[in-house]
Every structure is written in C-alpha cells, then in structure tokens.
Design a protein around this motif. Structure first.
Motif, PDB file in Angstrom:
ATOM      1  N   SER A   1       0.951  -1.019   0.088  1.00 54.24           N
ATOM      2  CA  SER A   1       0.010   0.314   0.424  1.00 54.24           C
ATOM      3  C   SER A   1       1.056   1.085   0.188  1.00 54.24           C
ATOM      4  O   SER A   1       1.991   1.520   0.643  1.00 54.24           O
ATOM      5  N   ASP A   2       1.015   1.665  -1.262  1.00 52.26           N
ATOM      6  CA  ASP A   2       1.988   2.782  -1.004  1.00 52.26           C
ATOM      7  C   ASP A   2       1.674   3.978  -1.087  1.00 52.26           C
ATOM      8  O   ASP A   2       2.120   5.172  -0.637  1.00 52.26           O
ATOM      9  N   ALA A   3       0.039   4.056  -0.852  1.00 49.75           N
ATOM     10  CA  ALA A   3      -0.117   5.498  -0.667  1.00 49.75           C
ATOM     11  C   ALA A   3      -1.232   5.493  -0.294  1.00 49.75           C
ATOM     12  O   ALA A   3      -2.792   4.282  -1.037  1.00 49.75           O
ATOM     13  N   PRO A   4      -2.531   6.143   0.150  1.00 48.99           N
ATOM     14  CA  PRO A   4      -4.023   6.268   0.836  1.00 48.99           C
ATOM     15  C   PRO A   4      -4.634   6.740  -0.495  1.00 48.99           C
ATOM     16  O   PRO A   4      -5.530   5.385  -0.546  1.00 48.99           O
ATOM     17  N   GLU A   5      -4.048   7.275  -0.964  1.00 45.61           N
ATOM     18  CA  GLU A   5      -5.233   7.506  -2.217  1.00 45.61           C
ATOM     19  C   GLU A   5      -5.511   6.812  -3.458  1.00 45.61           C
ATOM     20  O   GLU A   5      -6.028   5.764  -3.895  1.00 45.61           O
ATOM     21  N   ARG A   6      -4.621   5.566  -3.443  1.00 45.05           N
ATOM     22  CA  ARG A   6      -4.319   4.312  -4.230  1.00 45.05           C
ATOM     23  C   ARG A   6      -4.459   3.430  -3.427  1.00 45.05           C
ATOM     24  O   ARG A   6      -5.504   2.539  -4.819  1.00 45.05           O
ATOM     25  N   SER A   7      -5.000   3.393  -2.255  1.00 48.47           N
ATOM     26  CA  SER A   7      -4.915   2.371  -1.623  1.00 48.47           C
ATOM     27  C   SER A   7      -6.496   2.223  -1.812  1.00 48.47           C
ATOM     28  O   SER A   7      -7.332   1.494  -2.309  1.00 48.47           O
ATOM     29  N   GLU A   8      -7.164   3.501  -1.790  1.00 46.18           N
ATOM     30  CA  GLU A   8      -8.694   3.760  -2.211  1.00 46.18           C
ATOM     31  C   GLU A   8      -8.848   3.152  -3.252  1.00 46.18           C
ATOM     32  O   GLU A   8     -10.220   2.509  -3.261  1.00 46.18           O
ATOM     33  N   ALA A   9      -8.725   3.920  -4.285  1.00 42.57           N
ATOM     34  CA  ALA A   9      -9.024   3.160  -5.499  1.00 42.57           C
ATOM     35  C   ALA A   9      -9.003   2.165  -5.372  1.00 42.57           C
ATOM     36  O   ALA A   9      -9.827   1.187  -6.635  1.00 42.57           O
ATOM     37  N   ASP A  10      -7.841   1.602  -5.428  1.00 43.41           N
ATOM     38  CA  ASP A  10      -7.672   0.235  -5.701  1.00 43.41           C
ATOM     39  C   ASP A  10      -9.138  -1.059  -4.832  1.00 43.41           C
ATOM     40  O   ASP A  10      -9.565  -1.279  -5.565  1.00 43.41           O
ATOM     41  N   ALA A  11      -8.845  -0.357  -3.687  1.00 40.07           N
ATOM     42  CA  ALA A  11     -10.100  -1.219  -3.048  1.00 40.07           C
ATOM     43  C   ALA A  11     -11.060  -0.890  -3.990  1.00 40.07           C
ATOM     44  O   ALA A  11     -12.808  -1.694  -3.457  1.00 40.07           O
ATOM     45  N   LEU A  12     -11.953   0.574  -3.966  1.00 36.83           N
ATOM     46  CA  LEU A  12     -12.975   0.507  -4.628  1.00 36.83           C
ATOM     47  C   LEU A  12     -13.164  -0.562  -5.835  1.00 36.83           C
ATOM     48  O   LEU A  12     -14.278  -1.155  -6.037  1.00 36.83           O
ATOM     49  N   LEU A  13     -12.751  -0.115  -6.269  1.00 38.55           N
ATOM     50  CA  LEU A  13     -11.787  -1.252  -8.055  1.00 38.55           C
ATOM     51  C   LEU A  13     -12.394  -2.580  -7.639  1.00 38.55           C
ATOM     52  O   LEU A  13     -13.331  -3.038  -8.202  1.00 38.55           O
ATOM     53  N   ARG A  14     -11.351  -2.744  -6.657  1.00 35.60           N
ATOM     54  CA  ARG A  14     -11.967  -4.736  -6.048  1.00 35.60           C
ATOM     55  C   ARG A  14     -13.453  -4.732  -6.267  1.00 35.60           C
ATOM     56  O   ARG A  14     -13.600  -6.125  -6.201  1.00 35.60           O
ATOM     57  N   GLU A  15     -13.731  -4.295  -4.785  1.00 32.69           N
ATOM     58  CA  GLU A  15     -15.267  -4.099  -4.317  1.00 32.69           C
ATOM     59  C   GLU A  15     -16.430  -4.838  -5.796  1.00 32.69           C
ATOM     60  O   GLU A  15     -16.981  -5.421  -6.207  1.00 32.69           O
ATOM     61  N   ARG A  16     -16.091  -3.967  -6.860  1.00 31.71           N
ATOM     62  CA  ARG A  16     -16.774  -3.426  -8.184  1.00 31.71           C
ATOM     63  C   ARG A  16     -16.152  -4.593  -8.913  1.00 31.71           C
ATOM     64  O   ARG A  16     -16.810  -5.741  -9.675  1.00 31.71           O
ATOM     65  N   VAL A  17     -15.110  -5.389  -8.735  1.00 28.44           N
ATOM     66  CA  VAL A  17     -14.978  -6.437  -9.691  1.00 28.44           C
ATOM     67  C   VAL A  17     -15.103  -7.535  -8.568  1.00 28.44           C
ATOM     68  O   VAL A  17     -15.991  -8.864  -9.414  1.00 28.44           O
ATOM     69  N   GLU A  18     -15.495  -7.646  -7.710  1.00 30.51           N
ATOM     70  CA  GLU A  18     -15.970  -8.656  -6.900  1.00 30.51           C
ATOM     71  C   GLU A  18     -17.627  -8.722  -7.107  1.00 30.51           C
ATOM     72  O   GLU A  18     -18.219  -9.956  -7.197  1.00 30.51           O
ATOM     73  N   GLU A  19     -18.260  -8.202  -6.926  1.00 27.64           N
ATOM     74  CA  GLU A  19     -19.245  -7.458  -7.721  1.00 27.64           C
ATOM     75  C   GLU A  19     -19.442  -8.483  -9.248  1.00 27.64           C
ATOM     76  O   GLU A  19     -20.914  -9.231  -9.683  1.00 27.64           O
ATOM     77  N   ALA A  20     -18.703  -8.176 -10.104  1.00 25.58           N
ATOM     78  CA  ALA A  20     -18.607  -8.794 -11.465  1.00 25.58           C
ATOM     79  C   ALA A  20     -18.503  -9.636 -11.536  1.00 25.58           C
ATOM     80  O   ALA A  20     -19.479 -10.395 -11.896  1.00 25.58           O
ATOM     81  N   MET A  21     -17.575 -10.465 -10.508  1.00 22.99           N
ATOM     82  CA  MET A  21     -17.281 -12.177 -10.463  1.00 22.99           C
ATOM     83  C   MET A  21     -18.222 -12.895  -9.809  1.00 22.99           C
ATOM     84  O   MET A  21     -18.722 -14.249  -9.865  1.00 22.99           O
ATOM     85  N   ALA A  22     -19.309 -12.253  -9.433  1.00 25.67           N
ATOM     86  CA  ALA A  22     -20.836 -12.986  -8.884  1.00 25.67           C
ATOM     87  C   ALA A  22     -21.127 -13.378  -9.893  1.00 25.67           C
ATOM     88  O   ALA A  22     -21.818 -14.135  -9.470  1.00 25.67           O
ATOM     89  N   GLU A  23     -21.496 -12.460 -10.559  1.00 30.88           N
ATOM     90  CA  GLU A  23     -21.805 -13.523 -11.822  1.00 30.88           C
ATOM     91  C   GLU A  23     -21.112 -13.659 -12.600  1.00 30.88           C
ATOM     92  O   GLU A  23     -22.271 -14.712 -13.172  1.00 30.88           O
ATOM     93  N   ILE A  24     -19.920 -13.975 -12.493  1.00 31.63           N
ATOM     94  CA  ILE A  24     -19.372 -14.559 -13.557  1.00 31.63           C
ATOM     95  C   ILE A  24     -18.867 -16.482 -12.933  1.00 31.63           C
ATOM     96  O   ILE A  24     -18.750 -17.290 -14.152  1.00 31.63           O
ATOM     97  N   ARG A  25     -18.265 -16.455 -12.245  1.00 32.99           N
ATOM     98  CA  ARG A  25     -18.427 -17.992 -10.592  1.00 32.99           C
ATOM     99  C   ARG A  25     -19.294 -18.397 -11.229  1.00 32.99           C
ATOM    100  O   ARG A  25     -18.585 -19.825 -11.439  1.00 32.99           O
TER     101      ARG A  25
END
Length: 206
Positions: free
Chosen positions: A115-139
C-alpha cells in the motif's frame, strides 16, 4: 539528488555480481545500479534493476563498494529496509529480494504487493469491490465445471478506460485445466471488460 545512508542492503554476493556486470558490460564504466519498482507482475509491483549513467535530480543515492545505488525518491518508501541478494542454483540465477514493506508476494520472487499511498489504496479497494460484484455473476459459469477464480490484486490505474489491471488465480478444475488461458480471456476477461470499461488487462497468476 540526495546522498544518504544506505537503507537498501546489498549482500556481498549481490555487490560482487553488480561489479561484475559493470566491468563486463561495454560502456558502463562509472555507471550506477538503479533499483526501482513498476506497476504490474503477479502481486501488484515488480522490481526493476538497471545500469544507468548516474542519478537524476530527485534520486536518493546509496554509496556501495565501487558503485552507487540510485532510487527514485517517489518509490524509496517501498524499498526501505530491503535486502538484495544474488543466488545461483543448478537451474537458474538472479537477484533475490527480501522486502519488509511487502504486504504480499508472488512465487516468482520478483513481484510484491504494498500500500504505497492512501489514495492509491482506496482506489484499488473501490475497484476491487466492483470486480468482486462482477465476479459474482461470472463464478457460476466457472463453478458449473468445478472451477473458480481468486482475485489476487486489483490496480486501479488512472481511472481512464483500459488503465486498470486485475490479477486472477484460477482454482479448482480451472486451475489444472490445459485451457486455463482460454477460460481467463474468453470468459473472465471479456466479461469484466464489458462490465468495467476501466479494466484494460486481466492477468493470470499461477
């Protein structure tokens, strides 16, 4: 350029190898070893080593026995306290890294997550949540064949279309299948890009 007390340790084997490279590579007399990181790899970042003519304005410089190590100040916090060694085996040789800042690592030995910066970590985490939601459809499609997929890392990039990366590990039947690459590109990557246009690359982690 800032000359400072070394915070990256090179073992004697690593220093010997760097000196060998400097003396055996034409045109590198007086060059320095640049140690950096790049976005990518199995876990989020990859180490990058190169011989360079010298330091740049914003570099930190760590003097070694016979050469300098230069590190961009912008990434020095990711490498602080790292130990660089050089290993040779019957099948391979190369530099190895022990980095206390790594929050995760990959079996390849040259990739790590941090985690190199709070802003980067937050952006990564937000996108990861959306990826998890998308994967719920793919799984369900994967699980129907006895497989599944694990999200290893999500790199949000700059927020522009095609700038983000997702690193996945296929598990179950998918992980041992000879067509794992086709499953990744034909099913997972295609659908994720359709649902989340900011994703430009979905990489397979073994």
């Amino acid at each position: 350029m800032t000359t400072t007390t070394p915070v990256i340790e090179l073992t004697e084997r690593a220093r010997t190898q760097v000196r060998h490279l400097l003396t055996s590579t034409p045109g590198t007399d007086g060059f320095a070893l640049r140690i950096g990181v790049e976005t990518g790899g199995c876990a989020g970042y990859t180490y990058n080593l190169s011989l360079v003519p010298g330091a740049e304005a914003e570099d930190a410089v760590y003097g070694q026995d016979g050469f300098d190590v230069v590190v961009a100040s912008s990434v020095a916090h990711l490498l602080r306290g790292m130990r660089v060694d050089y290993a040779e085996t019957l099948t391979s040789s190369g530099f190895t890294f022990t980095n206390p800042n790594a929050k995760s690592s990959c079996g390849c030995g040259s990739s790590f997550g941090a985690s190199d910066a709070p802003e980067r970590s937050e952006a990564d985490a937000l996108l990861r949540e959306r990826v998890e939601e998308a994967m719920a459809e793919i799984r369900p499609f994967l699980q129907g064949d006895g497989g599944d997929a694990e999200i290893v890392a999500v790199l949000a990039g700059g927020g522009q279309p095609g700038s983000a990366e997702v690193h996945m590990k296929l598990t179950g039947a998918c992980g041992s299948c000879s067509s794992a690459g086709a499953t990744l590109s034909g099913v997972i990557e295609a659908r994720l890009k359709e649902l989340l246009p900011e994703i430009g690359r979905v990489a397979l982690v073994s």
